[in-house]
Write a protein that holds these residues in place. Sequence first.
Motif, mmCIF file in Angstrom:
data_model
loop_
_atom_site.group_PDB
_atom_site.id
_atom_site.type_symbol
_atom_site.label_atom_id
_atom_site.label_comp_id
_atom_site.label_asym_id
_atom_site.label_seq_id
_atom_site.Cartn_x
_atom_site.Cartn_y
_atom_site.Cartn_z
ATOM 1 N N SER A 11 2.099 28.264 39.240
ATOM 2 C CA SER A 11 3.578 29.493 39.239
ATOM 3 C C SER A 11 4.360 29.174 40.054
ATOM 4 O O SER A 11 3.874 29.110 41.714
ATOM 5 C CB SER A 11 2.991 30.738 38.796
ATOM 6 O OG SER A 11 2.094 31.630 38.073
ATOM 7 N N ALA A 12 5.669 29.470 40.098
ATOM 8 C CA ALA A 12 6.433 29.220 41.018
ATOM 9 C C ALA A 12 7.838 29.454 41.219
ATOM 10 O O ALA A 12 8.216 30.183 39.272
ATOM 11 C CB ALA A 12 6.640 27.695 42.191
ATOM 12 N N SER A 13 8.732 30.104 42.251
ATOM 13 C CA SER A 13 10.215 30.105 42.366
ATOM 14 C C SER A 13 10.977 29.066 41.796
ATOM 15 O O SER A 13 10.652 28.183 42.412
ATOM 16 C CB SER A 13 10.261 31.561 42.858
ATOM 17 O OG SER A 13 10.144 31.112 43.710
ATOM 18 N N HIS A 14 11.941 28.639 41.509
ATOM 19 C CA HIS A 14 13.240 28.086 41.619
ATOM 20 C C HIS A 14 14.486 28.884 40.971
ATOM 21 O O HIS A 14 14.884 29.907 40.934
ATOM 22 C CB HIS A 14 12.913 26.732 41.118
ATOM 23 C CG HIS A 14 13.102 26.515 39.585
ATOM 24 N ND1 HIS A 14 14.118 25.401 38.898
ATOM 25 C CD2 HIS A 14 13.131 27.168 38.318
ATOM 26 C CE1 HIS A 14 13.936 25.772 37.748
ATOM 27 N NE2 HIS A 14 13.285 27.154 37.403
ATOM 28 N N GLY A 30 11.620 32.905 38.551
ATOM 29 C CA GLY A 30 9.920 31.646 38.199
ATOM 30 C C GLY A 30 9.005 31.919 36.992
ATOM 31 O O GLY A 30 9.683 32.135 35.983
ATOM 32 N N PHE A 67 3.035 23.087 45.543
ATOM 33 C CA PHE A 67 3.641 24.312 44.489
ATOM 34 C C PHE A 67 3.723 25.572 44.797
ATOM 35 O O PHE A 67 4.198 26.119 44.207
ATOM 36 C CB PHE A 67 4.317 23.054 43.537
ATOM 37 C CG PHE A 67 4.296 22.038 43.198
ATOM 38 C CD1 PHE A 67 5.687 22.005 44.114
ATOM 39 C CD2 PHE A 67 3.699 20.923 44.600
ATOM 40 C CE1 PHE A 67 5.760 20.189 44.469
ATOM 41 C CE2 PHE A 67 4.005 19.296 44.046
ATOM 42 C CZ PHE A 67 5.548 19.562 44.358
ATOM 43 N N ASP A 68 2.009 25.793 44.204
ATOM 44 C CA ASP A 68 1.879 27.113 42.927
ATOM 45 C C ASP A 68 2.327 28.281 44.305
ATOM 46 O O ASP A 68 2.168 28.558 45.643
ATOM 47 C CB ASP A 68 0.717 27.264 43.341
ATOM 48 C CG ASP A 68 -0.819 28.341 42.494
ATOM 49 O OD1 ASP A 68 0.730 28.724 41.042
ATOM 50 O OD2 ASP A 68 -1.411 29.066 42.736
ATOM 51 N N HIS A 69 2.767 29.280 44.325
ATOM 52 C CA HIS A 69 3.382 30.634 44.281
ATOM 53 C C HIS A 69 4.073 30.331 45.687
ATOM 54 O O HIS A 69 4.104 30.852 45.883
ATOM 55 C CB HIS A 69 1.958 31.748 45.026
ATOM 56 C CG HIS A 69 1.992 31.658 43.525
ATOM 57 N ND1 HIS A 69 0.998 31.755 42.614
ATOM 58 C CD2 HIS A 69 2.260 33.680 43.299
ATOM 59 C CE1 HIS A 69 0.629 32.229 41.619
ATOM 60 N NE2 HIS A 69 0.937 33.749 42.215
ATOM 61 N N ARG A 70 5.723 28.851 45.314
ATOM 62 C CA ARG A 70 5.939 28.688 46.422
ATOM 63 C C ARG A 70 7.569 28.660 45.925
ATOM 64 O O ARG A 70 7.562 28.527 44.236
ATOM 65 C CB ARG A 70 6.238 26.877 47.028
ATOM 66 C CG ARG A 70 4.998 26.968 47.109
ATOM 67 C CD ARG A 70 4.505 27.367 48.849
ATOM 68 N NE ARG A 70 2.991 26.733 49.359
ATOM 69 C CZ ARG A 70 3.035 26.770 50.510
ATOM 70 N NH1 ARG A 70 3.485 27.530 51.081
ATOM 71 N NH2 ARG A 70 1.496 26.518 50.888
ATOM 72 N N HIS A 71 8.462 28.531 46.250
ATOM 73 C CA HIS A 71 10.044 28.570 45.824
ATOM 74 C C HIS A 71 10.146 27.186 45.732
ATOM 75 O O HIS A 71 10.386 26.349 47.122
ATOM 76 C CB HIS A 71 10.750 29.194 46.410
ATOM 77 C CG HIS A 71 11.980 29.485 46.650
ATOM 78 N ND1 HIS A 71 12.172 29.600 45.401
ATOM 79 C CD2 HIS A 71 13.348 28.439 46.495
ATOM 80 C CE1 HIS A 71 13.915 28.837 44.883
ATOM 81 N NE2 HIS A 71 14.730 29.141 46.433
ATOM 82 N N LEU A 72 10.684 26.659 44.749
ATOM 83 C CA LEU A 72 10.697 25.208 44.871
ATOM 84 C C LEU A 72 11.608 24.171 45.499
ATOM 85 O O LEU A 72 11.417 23.341 45.771
ATOM 86 C CB LEU A 72 10.206 24.729 43.150
ATOM 87 C CG LEU A 72 9.326 24.642 42.745
ATOM 88 C CD1 LEU A 72 9.343 24.459 41.044
ATOM 89 C CD2 LEU A 72 8.056 24.671 42.696
ATOM 90 N N THR A 80 15.185 21.101 40.904
ATOM 91 C CA THR A 80 14.103 22.056 40.475
ATOM 92 C C THR A 80 14.097 22.156 38.612
ATOM 93 O O THR A 80 13.722 22.893 38.511
ATOM 94 C CB THR A 80 13.592 22.620 40.955
ATOM 95 O OG1 THR A 80 14.034 24.286 41.346
ATOM 96 C CG2 THR A 80 13.776 22.529 42.797
#
Length: 117
Positions: A11-14, A30, A67-72, A80
């Motif tokens: 899971s991640a945001s971008h 996300g 990458f997990d729980h990061r802002h890409l 992204t």
Amino acid sequence: MYRITKEFHFSASHQLTHLPDDHQCARMHGHNYIVEIELAAVDLNTDGFVRDYGELKPLKTYIDETFDHRHLNDVMNILTTAENMARHFYDWCAARRPETAAVRVSETPKTWAEYRP
């Protein structure tokens, strides 16, 4: 040709800041991503595998730690999009596993982007 696939989830945001302000992807948002790696080989190894699935653990570690729980946008030097991410993961995997045939990335249950040379 023998083919195997394995999925990895994170899971991640971008944010796609190059898009117009009124585009939904221009806003930070996300996804629950799925990365699917495909390996292919003409012949099986002596164990009867294209590759032992356990040997793909370094990809899981890379995804979890990077990458997990990061802002890409903070961890990738590319736009992204799912398409660019598929190429990124393909290049990473192919450098370590020559059997890498393709990588697919899903942002939603209905959408997939694939990189296959």
